[in-house]
Scaffold this active site. Structure first.
Site, mmCIF file in Angstrom:
data_model
loop_
_atom_site.group_PDB
_atom_site.id
_atom_site.type_symbol
_atom_site.label_atom_id
_atom_site.label_comp_id
_atom_site.label_asym_id
_atom_site.label_seq_id
_atom_site.Cartn_x
_atom_site.Cartn_y
_atom_site.Cartn_z
ATOM 1 N N HIS A 3 8.877 3.174 8.550
ATOM 2 C CA HIS A 3 8.744 2.314 9.725
ATOM 3 C C HIS A 3 7.517 2.753 10.520
ATOM 4 O O HIS A 3 7.344 3.944 10.780
ATOM 5 C CB HIS A 3 10.002 2.407 10.587
ATOM 6 C CG HIS A 3 9.962 1.476 11.754
ATOM 7 N ND1 HIS A 3 10.171 0.120 11.628
ATOM 8 C CD2 HIS A 3 9.696 1.692 13.068
ATOM 9 C CE1 HIS A 3 10.044 -0.452 12.820
ATOM 10 N NE2 HIS A 3 9.757 0.472 13.710
ATOM 11 N N ARG A 8 13.278 -7.320 4.843
ATOM 12 C CA ARG A 8 14.627 -7.879 4.932
ATOM 13 C C ARG A 8 15.576 -6.779 5.387
ATOM 14 O O ARG A 8 15.377 -5.611 5.046
ATOM 15 C CB ARG A 8 15.097 -8.367 3.543
ATOM 16 C CG ARG A 8 14.470 -9.651 3.068
ATOM 17 C CD ARG A 8 14.993 -9.994 1.690
ATOM 18 N NE ARG A 8 16.432 -10.198 1.663
ATOM 19 C CZ ARG A 8 17.039 -11.344 1.933
ATOM 20 N NH1 ARG A 8 16.336 -12.403 2.249
ATOM 21 N NH2 ARG A 8 18.357 -11.450 1.882
ATOM 22 N N SER A 62 0.825 -1.219 0.000
ATOM 23 C CA SER A 62 0.000 0.000 0.000
ATOM 24 C C SER A 62 0.859 1.269 0.000
ATOM 25 O O SER A 62 0.456 2.288 -0.582
ATOM 26 C CB SER A 62 -0.976 0.003 1.183
ATOM 27 O OG SER A 62 -0.306 0.218 2.395
ATOM 28 N N ASP A 104 16.934 0.280 11.269
ATOM 29 C CA ASP A 104 16.016 1.396 11.567
ATOM 30 C C ASP A 104 16.722 2.545 12.298
ATOM 31 O O ASP A 104 16.134 3.189 13.173
ATOM 32 C CB ASP A 104 14.810 0.901 12.400
ATOM 33 C CG ASP A 104 13.986 -0.150 11.670
ATOM 34 O OD1 ASP A 104 13.927 -0.104 10.427
ATOM 35 O OD2 ASP A 104 13.411 -1.023 12.337
ATOM 36 N N GLU A 161 23.660 1.491 7.838
ATOM 37 C CA GLU A 161 23.982 0.068 8.013
ATOM 38 C C GLU A 161 23.376 -0.545 9.275
ATOM 39 O O GLU A 161 23.514 -1.734 9.526
ATOM 40 C CB GLU A 161 25.499 -0.132 7.937
ATOM 41 C CG GLU A 161 26.000 0.142 6.516
ATOM 42 C CD GLU A 161 27.491 -0.094 6.326
ATOM 43 O OE1 GLU A 161 28.079 -0.848 7.103
ATOM 44 O OE2 GLU A 161 28.041 0.487 5.373
ATOM 45 N N GLY A 162 22.701 0.251 10.095
ATOM 46 C CA GLY A 162 22.030 -0.292 11.276
ATOM 47 C C GLY A 162 20.595 -0.687 10.954
ATOM 48 O O GLY A 162 20.142 -0.553 9.812
#
Ligand code: GAR
Length: 200
Positions: free
Chosen positions: A108, A90, A13, A144, A141-142
Site C-alpha cells: 500500500h 479489488r 511494476s 488495509d 478481512e479488513g
C-alpha cells in the site's frame, strides 16, 4: 521450492521487481501464476513475455464471492503458497482471505494506518503530512488493516505533485515488497497480536 501467486490489475511494476529478484535468486521461490482481473493490464503482458503462467479472470458482472472462488481455485491449482497482491485493485472477500490464512501480502502506498483505500498518495498530499511512504502487510478481512511486515518512509517535498510523490514512494515499494516476500518465503516471521516479529 515455494510457489508465489501474483494478482495485479495494472502496470505491474511491483510484480516486475519481485520477478527480477526471483530471477536473481534473491527470492528463493517460483512465480507459479500471475492473475489479472483486467485483460489489458500491462503487467500481464510483461508476465507473458517473461514466460510465466498467466491468467486473465474477468471480474465484470460477477459477484465478489463467485469471482474470488474462481481466483482461489486457480491459485490452489497452481499450488501457490504465498499470494502477493501487486496493485490488485479489488477488495478480497472473506472467502479468499480464509483460503490463504496469513499467506496473502499487499503493498500500500502510504504509512498505514494512515490513508488506507484509494489514491493514498493524493490523500497524503492533501492532508499535508511531511512524511509518507509505503507498507507491506498481511491481508486480513479488513481494508488495509492486516499486520504490518515492512514499512519505508519518504519525505513529502513542498514542490511535490501526486506524480513525483508516487514515484518516490514506488522506488521504496519495489525494495520493501521483495524483503517482505523473502521473510515470508523463508518462514522468518511470526505474528504476536498485531505485531509481526522476527523468529528467534
Ligand atoms: C502501487 O503504488 C501500489 O502500492 C498501489 O498501486 C500501485 C500499483 O503499481 N496499490 C494500492 O493502492 C492498493 N490499495 P504497480 O502496478 O506498478 O505495481
Amino acid at each position: 521450492m515455494k510457489n508465489i501467486g501474483i494478482l495485479l490489475s495494472g502496470r505491474g511494476s511491483n510484480f516486475e521487481a519481485i520477478a527480477r529478484n526471483v530471477s536473481a535468486g534473491k527470492i528463493q521461490a517460483k512465480i507459479a501464476l500471475v492473475v489479472s482481473n483486467r485483460g489489458q493490464a500491462p503487467g500481464l503482458e510483461t508476465a507473458c513475455k517473461m514466460g510465466l503462467r498467466t491468467l486473465f479472470i474477468a471480474s465484470k458482472g460477477k459477484e465478489r464471492e463467485v469471482y474470488d472462488q474462481e481466483v482461489v481455485a486457480a491459485l490452489k491449482g497452481a499450488q501457490v503458497d504465498l499470494v502477493c497482491l501487486a496493485g490488485f485493485m479489488r477488495i478480497l472477500s472473506p472467502v479468499f482471505v480464509r483460503a490463504f490464512p496469513g499467506r496473502i501480502l499487499n503493498i500500500h502506498p502510504a504509512l498505514l494506518p494512515a490513508f488506507p483505500g484509494l489514491d493514498a498518495q493524493k490523500q497524503a498530499l492533501d492532508y499535508g503530512v511531511k512524511f509518507s511512504g509505503c507498507t507491506v502487510h498481511i491481508v486480513d478481512e479488513g481494508m488495509d488493516t492486516g499486520p504490518i511486515v515492512r514499512q519505508a518512509v519518504v519525505p513529502v517535498l513542498d514542490e511535490d505533485t501526486v506524480e513525483t510523490l508516487s514515484a518516490r514512494i514506488l522506488a521504496e515499494e519495489h525494495r520493501i515488497y521483495s524483503e517482505a516476500v523473502c521473510l515470508m518465503i523463508e518462514d522468518k516471521i511470526r505474528i504476536e497480536g498485531r505485531r509481526v516479529v522476527l523468529k528467534k
